[in-house]
Design a protein around this motif. Sequence first.
Motif, PDB file in Angstrom:
ATOM      1  N   ASP A  11       9.343  -6.621  -0.900  1.00 28.56           N
ATOM      2  CA  ASP A  11       8.468  -7.100  -2.202  1.00 28.56           C
ATOM      3  C   ASP A  11       7.088  -7.667  -1.618  1.00 28.56           C
ATOM      4  OD1 ASP A  11      10.579  -6.518  -3.700  1.00 28.56           O
ATOM      5  OD2 ASP A  11      11.382  -8.254  -3.885  1.00 28.56           O
ATOM      6  N   GLY A  12       6.013  -6.971  -2.316  1.00 30.65           N
ATOM      7  CA  GLY A  12       4.810  -7.430  -2.109  1.00 30.65           C
ATOM      8  C   GLY A  12       4.130  -6.955  -1.017  1.00 30.65           C
ATOM      9  N   TRP A  13       4.787  -6.006  -0.238  1.00 27.95           N
ATOM     10  CA  TRP A  13       3.921  -5.455   0.993  1.00 27.95           C
ATOM     11  C   TRP A  13       2.611  -4.383   0.483  1.00 27.95           C
ATOM     12  CZ3 TRP A  13       3.044  -0.916   3.665  1.00 27.95           C
ATOM     13  CH2 TRP A  13       2.748  -1.253   5.071  1.00 27.95           C
ATOM     14  N   SER A  14       2.930  -3.771  -0.491  1.00 26.62           N
ATOM     15  CA  SER A  14       1.921  -2.768  -0.700  1.00 26.62           C
ATOM     16  C   SER A  14       0.778  -3.769  -1.410  1.00 26.62           C
ATOM     17  CB  SER A  14       2.323  -1.528  -1.711  1.00 26.62           C
ATOM     18  OG  SER A  14       2.764  -2.194  -2.947  1.00 26.62           O
ATOM     19  N   GLY A  15       1.091  -4.570  -2.187  1.00 29.40           N
ATOM     20  CA  GLY A  15       0.094  -5.476  -2.608  1.00 29.40           C
ATOM     21  C   GLY A  15      -0.983  -6.215  -1.601  1.00 29.40           C
ATOM     22  N   ARG A  16      -0.282  -6.699  -0.765  1.00 32.05           N
ATOM     23  CA  ARG A  16      -0.783  -7.187   0.271  1.00 32.05           C
ATOM     24  C   ARG A  16      -1.744  -6.283   1.381  1.00 32.05           C
ATOM     25  NH1 ARG A  16       4.020 -10.017   0.375  1.00 32.05           N
ATOM     26  NH2 ARG A  16       4.633  -9.079   2.546  1.00 32.05           N
ATOM     27  N   VAL A  17      -1.230  -5.010   1.342  1.00 28.25           N
ATOM     28  CA  VAL A  17      -1.952  -4.082   1.909  1.00 28.25           C
ATOM     29  C   VAL A  17      -3.190  -3.912   1.236  1.00 28.25           C
ATOM     30  CG1 VAL A  17      -2.127  -1.935   2.765  1.00 28.25           C
ATOM     31  CG2 VAL A  17      -0.321  -2.961   3.422  1.00 28.25           C
ATOM     32  N   PRO A  37       1.274  -6.534   6.805  1.00 28.65           N
ATOM     33  CA  PRO A  37       1.905  -7.854   5.982  1.00 28.65           C
ATOM     34  C   PRO A  37       3.449  -8.328   6.782  1.00 28.65           C
ATOM     35  CG  PRO A  37       1.361  -6.160   4.655  1.00 28.65           C
ATOM     36  CD  PRO A  37       1.224  -5.634   5.995  1.00 28.65           C
ATOM     37  N   THR A  38       4.112  -7.490   7.232  1.00 29.58           N
ATOM     38  CA  THR A  38       5.288  -8.010   7.966  1.00 29.58           C
ATOM     39  C   THR A  38       5.226  -8.409   9.310  1.00 29.58           C
ATOM     40  OG1 THR A  38       6.593  -6.600   6.479  1.00 29.58           O
ATOM     41  CG2 THR A  38       7.666  -7.529   8.491  1.00 29.58           C
ATOM     42  N   CYS A  39       4.735  -7.526  10.345  1.00 32.03           N
ATOM     43  CA  CYS A  39       4.659  -8.219  11.754  1.00 32.03           C
ATOM     44  C   CYS A  39       3.355  -8.732  12.223  1.00 32.03           C
ATOM     45  CB  CYS A  39       4.901  -7.113  12.478  1.00 32.03           C
ATOM     46  SG  CYS A  39       4.003  -5.748  12.645  1.00 32.03           S
ATOM     47  N   ARG A  40       2.217  -8.558  11.303  1.00 34.25           N
ATOM     48  CA  ARG A  40       0.848  -9.177  11.318  1.00 34.25           C
ATOM     49  C   ARG A  40       0.106  -8.456  12.605  1.00 34.25           C
ATOM     50  NH1 ARG A  40       4.716 -12.041  10.063  1.00 34.25           N
ATOM     51  NH2 ARG A  40       5.248 -12.829  12.067  1.00 34.25           N
ATOM     52  N   HIS A  41       0.878  -7.139  13.093  1.00 35.34           N
ATOM     53  CA  HIS A  41       0.015  -6.499  14.162  1.00 35.34           C
ATOM     54  C   HIS A  41      -1.084  -5.682  13.660  1.00 35.34           C
ATOM     55  CE1 HIS A  41       4.042  -7.502  16.130  1.00 35.34           C
ATOM     56  NE2 HIS A  41       3.142  -8.339  16.670  1.00 35.34           N
ATOM     57  N   PRO A  42      -1.999  -5.392  14.291  1.00 34.61           N
ATOM     58  CA  PRO A  42      -2.961  -4.502  13.819  1.00 34.61           C
ATOM     59  C   PRO A  42      -2.363  -3.107  13.661  1.00 34.61           C
ATOM     60  CG  PRO A  42      -3.653  -5.497  15.760  1.00 34.61           C
ATOM     61  CD  PRO A  42      -2.569  -5.701  15.683  1.00 34.61           C
ATOM     62  N   SER A  43      -2.811  -2.345  12.711  1.00 34.19           N
ATOM     63  CA  SER A  43      -2.105  -0.938  12.386  1.00 34.19           C
ATOM     64  C   SER A  43      -3.336  -0.241  11.604  1.00 34.19           C
ATOM     65  CB  SER A  43      -0.856  -1.177  11.270  1.00 34.19           C
ATOM     66  OG  SER A  43      -0.408  -0.113  10.946  1.00 34.19           O
ATOM     67  N   GLU A  44      -3.086   1.089  11.522  1.00 32.65           N
ATOM     68  CA  GLU A  44      -4.057   1.961  10.809  1.00 32.65           C
ATOM     69  C   GLU A  44      -3.305   3.263  10.378  1.00 32.65           C
ATOM     70  OE1 GLU A  44      -6.476   4.999  13.568  1.00 32.65           O
ATOM     71  OE2 GLU A  44      -7.230   3.041  13.619  1.00 32.65           O
ATOM     72  N   THR A  45      -3.535   3.629   9.218  1.00 37.33           N
ATOM     73  CA  THR A  45      -3.014   4.997   8.604  1.00 37.33           C
ATOM     74  C   THR A  45      -4.335   5.949   8.653  1.00 37.33           C
ATOM     75  OG1 THR A  45      -1.216   3.870   7.516  1.00 37.33           O
ATOM     76  CG2 THR A  45      -1.960   5.965   6.699  1.00 37.33           C
ATOM     77  N   ARG A  46      -4.195   7.086   8.905  1.00 39.38           N
ATOM     78  CA  ARG A  46      -5.167   8.112   8.759  1.00 39.38           C
ATOM     79  C   ARG A  46      -4.835   9.056   7.406  1.00 39.38           C
ATOM     80  NH1 ARG A  46      -9.953   8.639  12.661  1.00 39.38           N
ATOM     81  NH2 ARG A  46      -9.529   6.889  13.779  1.00 39.38           N
ATOM     82  N   VAL A  47      -5.637   9.581   6.769  1.00 38.98           N
ATOM     83  CA  VAL A  47      -5.527  10.152   5.646  1.00 38.98           C
ATOM     84  C   VAL A  47      -6.495  11.518   5.898  1.00 38.98           C
ATOM     85  CG1 VAL A  47      -5.523  10.561   3.200  1.00 38.98           C
ATOM     86  CG2 VAL A  47      -4.881   8.535   4.107  1.00 38.98           C
ATOM     87  N   GLY A  92       5.228   1.146  15.443  1.00 42.06           N
ATOM     88  CA  GLY A  92       5.214   0.166  14.290  1.00 42.06           C
ATOM     89  C   GLY A  92       6.639  -0.724  13.973  1.00 42.06           C
ATOM     90  N   CYS A  93       6.699  -1.431  12.846  1.00 39.94           N
ATOM     91  CA  CYS A  93       7.972  -2.063  12.654  1.00 39.94           C
ATOM     92  C   CYS A  93       8.793  -1.478  11.455  1.00 39.94           C
ATOM     93  CB  CYS A  93       7.517  -3.727  12.033  1.00 39.94           C
ATOM     94  SG  CYS A  93       6.654  -3.457  10.546  1.00 39.94           S
ATOM     95  N   GLY A  94       8.186  -0.483  10.970  1.00 38.98           N
ATOM     96  CA  GLY A  94       9.061   0.686  10.103  1.00 38.98           C
ATOM     97  C   GLY A  94       8.596   0.241   8.694  1.00 38.98           C
ATOM     98  N   ARG A  95       8.068  -0.916   8.387  1.00 36.96           N
ATOM     99  CA  ARG A  95       7.544  -0.980   7.033  1.00 36.96           C
ATOM    100  C   ARG A  95       6.639  -0.158   6.431  1.00 36.96           C
ATOM    101  NH1 ARG A  95      10.344  -4.429   9.898  1.00 36.96           N
ATOM    102  NH2 ARG A  95      11.184  -6.009   8.790  1.00 36.96           N
ATOM    103  N   ALA A  96       6.552   0.360   5.096  1.00 35.78           N
ATOM    104  CA  ALA A  96       5.832   1.322   4.635  1.00 35.78           C
ATOM    105  C   ALA A  96       5.735   1.375   3.086  1.00 35.78           C
ATOM    106  CB  ALA A  96       6.097   2.723   5.146  1.00 35.78           C
ATOM    107  N   ALA A  97       4.784   2.098   2.494  1.00 30.50           N
ATOM    108  CA  ALA A  97       4.786   1.972   0.971  1.00 30.50           C
ATOM    109  C   ALA A  97       3.706   3.018   0.542  1.00 30.50           C
ATOM    110  CB  ALA A  97       4.182   0.720   0.381  1.00 30.50           C
ATOM    111  N   TYR A  98       4.049   3.631  -0.641  1.00 30.52           N
ATOM    112  CA  TYR A  98       2.938   4.698  -1.340  1.00 30.52           C
ATOM    113  C   TYR A  98       2.103   3.845  -1.963  1.00 30.52           C
ATOM    114  CZ  TYR A  98       5.481   8.905   0.267  1.00 30.52           C
ATOM    115  OH  TYR A  98       5.979   9.951   0.729  1.00 30.52           O
ATOM    116  N   LEU A  99       0.729   4.144  -1.790  1.00 27.13           N
ATOM    117  CA  LEU A  99      -0.199   3.350  -2.442  1.00 27.13           C
ATOM    118  C   LEU A  99      -1.089   4.453  -3.210  1.00 27.13           C
ATOM    119  CD1 LEU A  99      -1.779   1.003   0.352  1.00 27.13           C
ATOM    120  CD2 LEU A  99      -0.017   0.572  -1.356  1.00 27.13           C
ATOM    121  N   GLN A 100      -1.677   4.157  -4.489  1.00 23.22           N
ATOM    122  CA  GLN A 100      -2.657   5.172  -5.247  1.00 23.22           C
ATOM    123  C   GLN A 100      -3.928   4.944  -4.654  1.00 23.22           C
ATOM    124  OE1 GLN A 100      -1.407   7.267  -7.208  1.00 23.22           O
ATOM    125  NE2 GLN A 100       0.599   6.805  -6.674  1.00 23.22           N
ATOM    126  N   LEU A 101      -4.505   6.162  -4.061  1.00 28.55           N
ATOM    127  CA  LEU A 101      -5.814   6.154  -3.397  1.00 28.55           C
ATOM    128  C   LEU A 101      -6.729   6.657  -4.461  1.00 28.55           C
ATOM    129  CD1 LEU A 101      -7.508   5.386  -0.698  1.00 28.55           C
ATOM    130  CD2 LEU A 101      -6.966   7.931  -0.233  1.00 28.55           C
TER     131      LEU A 101
END
Length: 106
Positions: A11-17, A37-47, A92-101
């Motif tokens: 809950d709230g993961w995508s909003g924090r991203v 937002p969960t593990c607080r480690h640097p991450s990136e997603t390439r689109v 990663g830690c496995g957490r993920a979400a779909y965002l509307q870009l």
Amino acid sequence: MTDPYREETPDGWSGRVEQTWEVEEVTDGLRLFGDCPTCRHPSETRVLVVRTAPGARPEPDHKSLELTRPEPVLVVCECAEEHEGRPAGRTGCGRAAYLQLVTDQP
């Protein structure tokens, strides 16, 4: 201790991203980056942005990214830190979400 690996969208993961990650235009698309937002480690997603369909004529003067409608993008924690229970070959830690870009409209 780091968070265990879990494939879920808390809950709230995508909003924090959406609130904390940055978006940068790169040569072949976009780079979304920030701290998970969960593990607080640097991450990136390439689109990767596909501008034309196979066989279509490319527009020679098309230089900027323009999305005419929201596009769903899967944003996944891809941190390099170890997480207990993570399957081999994953990051990663496995957490993920779909965002509307969408792009900013002038």
